[in-house]
Every structure is written in C-alpha cells, then in structure tokens.
Design an enzyme around this catalytic site. Structure first.
Site, mmCIF file in Angstrom:
data_model
loop_
_atom_site.group_PDB
_atom_site.id
_atom_site.type_symbol
_atom_site.label_atom_id
_atom_site.label_comp_id
_atom_site.label_asym_id
_atom_site.label_seq_id
_atom_site.Cartn_x
_atom_site.Cartn_y
_atom_site.Cartn_z
ATOM 1 C CD GLU A 3 7.874 35.579 26.193
ATOM 2 O OE1 GLU A 3 7.196 34.547 26.011
ATOM 3 O OE2 GLU A 3 7.650 36.385 27.125
ATOM 4 C CG PHE A 29 9.712 35.652 30.156
ATOM 5 C CD1 PHE A 29 9.614 34.542 30.981
ATOM 6 C CD2 PHE A 29 8.985 36.780 30.484
ATOM 7 C CE1 PHE A 29 8.805 34.550 32.105
ATOM 8 C CE2 PHE A 29 8.173 36.803 31.608
ATOM 9 C CZ PHE A 29 8.079 35.686 32.424
ATOM 10 C CG HIS A 53 11.158 43.815 34.092
ATOM 11 N ND1 HIS A 53 10.895 44.549 32.952
ATOM 12 C CD2 HIS A 53 10.197 44.153 34.989
ATOM 13 C CE1 HIS A 53 9.816 45.298 33.145
ATOM 14 N NE2 HIS A 53 9.383 45.092 34.375
ATOM 15 C CG ASP A 61 6.922 40.457 38.878
ATOM 16 O OD1 ASP A 61 5.896 40.723 39.538
ATOM 17 O OD2 ASP A 61 7.118 40.880 37.731
ATOM 18 N NE ARG A 112 9.033 47.052 38.170
ATOM 19 C CZ ARG A 112 8.300 46.663 39.202
ATOM 20 N NH1 ARG A 112 8.748 45.743 40.035
ATOM 21 N NH2 ARG A 112 7.118 47.188 39.410
#
Length: 255
Positions: A3, A29, A53, A61, A112
């Site tokens: 990233e 992230f 997400h 997750d 998501r």
C-alpha cells in the site's frame, strides 16, 4: 500487498502531471499508506484513494480488517477530502467531485456489502457537492434529524419510516463529505441540520467528530470498540447498529 509503495507512486505520477492516478485497497490498510497520504495532502497532489471494505460490514475477516477509528483519523487530516457515498448515484457524484478536485487528494470510502438504491433523481444537480443534504424531509413538522453516511443511510431511512409511523416527523440527512459541508454557509448548514430538532447520527464507526453536528447531547448509533468475525447482518445486530436502535435514541430525547 504494497500500500505505501502504491500511494507513493501515485504521488509521483500526480506531481509529474498528465494523469489522475487512483489506487485501491481496504480502508483499514490506509494506515499503511498514511505517510504518503499525508504528503499528497501537504503537496496538494491530485490523487484518488479508493478504499473499500469500510466497516464491520466486511464480515468474516474480523476485527483486524474492520476499520472503526479510520474514518475519524482521515477526516482529521488537513486538505484530504473523504467521500463516503450511500448508493450508486452518490458514488457517481462523489467520483465526479474527486476527479474535479485539483488541489488535493480524495478518498472514496466504499462498502463491501450491497446497498439499496436510495436516490432515483440523478440529473444536472450534484447533491453531494455540498457535502450533506436532506435526502428525505419530514412529513409534517420536523422533530428529529437523522444523519448518516455510506451504508448506514439506509438504516436511517428505515428508522425515519418507523418514526413517521408513530407520528414523529423525521428527516434523513446524507453526509457523504464532511469537508465539503464545512465549506457551505451557515444558513445552508442550519437548514440541513434542523436547529431545535433532536439529532441522531448513525455510522458503523466511532463517534469521534460527530458531536460538532449532533451536539454533546445528541444520539449516536455506531461502534464503541473493535468489531468481530461474523456475517455482516449478524454483526450489525450484535453491535446494535439497527433502525430500532436509532428510533430508541431519538425517542429518548423527545420532550
């Protein structure tokens, strides 16, 4: 996954000129991107971060991948425009605004899970351009103002229907971009927020930042800690981010 390298390369491409770079990753992230995001804001680089997400709605997750504090941290960054649209039409409007932003970076914060189509009036006016607007006005006198972003706008709409059924006039305000809303004049902001009404915000994130709009005595339905691993629908119920909870917050504040 790289990233930071991605975000740094985007900055270089933007500063070189000739392209509008964009890149995608999970919202959580963005922490790995943060030094480069901060530099893009500082350098007024025209880059677009597509961050998906964006909440407990990503489901199984689990809490390592579920951002709860990330929206607040990105909104705190100077010259960074955060867009969290509620449906396909708002997404198109926010993308247009991000592409047309010449003096700094933008973050497209997306879910998501699927979301319902709440707008059917796509046309010449980009309603998201003012940062927030009344998506559904109260029927009769407005007593309650429900505010939300992204996937939680549909929850606010469901809560509005429940309040209206009980004879309580409620409006829903969609707030895809706090930064753009802050640029509007006081008269417009007052019109949207409804002075003197009970205010309740709903967002699948922490409360930090919302008090400027709901006040210290306003209601908030959202997260108070980290998430968990389960299907999205179960998580929303487990953490109490539901239309019933929004209605309860509103009714508890009506004199």
């Amino acid at each position: 996954i790289r990233e930071f390298g991605m975000a740094s390369a985007m900055n270089g491409m933007a500063l070189h000129g000739g392209v509008i770079p964009y890149g995608g990753t999970f919202l959580v992230f963005s922490d790995y991107c943060r030094p480069a995001i901060r530099l893009s804001a500082l350098q007024e680089a025209r880059v677009i971060y597509v961050m998906t997400h964006d909440s407990i709605g990503l489901g199984e997750d689990g809490p390592t991948h579920q951002p709860v504090e990330t929206l607040a941290s990105l909104r705190a960054m100077p010259n960074f425009a955060v867009f969290r649209p509620c449906d396909p039409i708002e997404t198109a409007e926010c993308w247009e605004l991000a592409v047309e932003r010449f003096d700094g970076p933008s973050g497209m914060v997306l879910t998501r899970q699927g979301v319902p189509l709440l707008r059917t009036d796509a046309g010449a006016e980009n309603k998201s351009a003012k940062g927030a607007y009344v998506l559904a006005e109260a029927e009769g006198t407005r007593k309650v103002t429900l505010m939300a972003t992204g996937s939680e706008v549909s929850i606010a709409m469901a809560a509005r229907d429940m309040l209206q059924a009980d004879g309580i006039g409620a409006a829903v305000v969609s707030m895809p971009s706090w930064e753009l809303f802050e640029e509007q004049d006081q008269a417009y902001r007052d019109k949207v927020l409804g002075p003197g009404t009970v205010r309740v915000a709903v967002e699948a994130a922490i409360r930090m930042g919302w008090d400027r709009y709901i006040g210290s005595d306003g209601g908030f339905v959202g997260m108070t800690g980290f998430g968990a691993s389960a299907p999205a629908g179960e998580l929303y119920k487990h953490f109490g981010i539901t239309a019933d909870a929004v209605v309860a917050e509103a009714k508890s504040r009506i004199n």
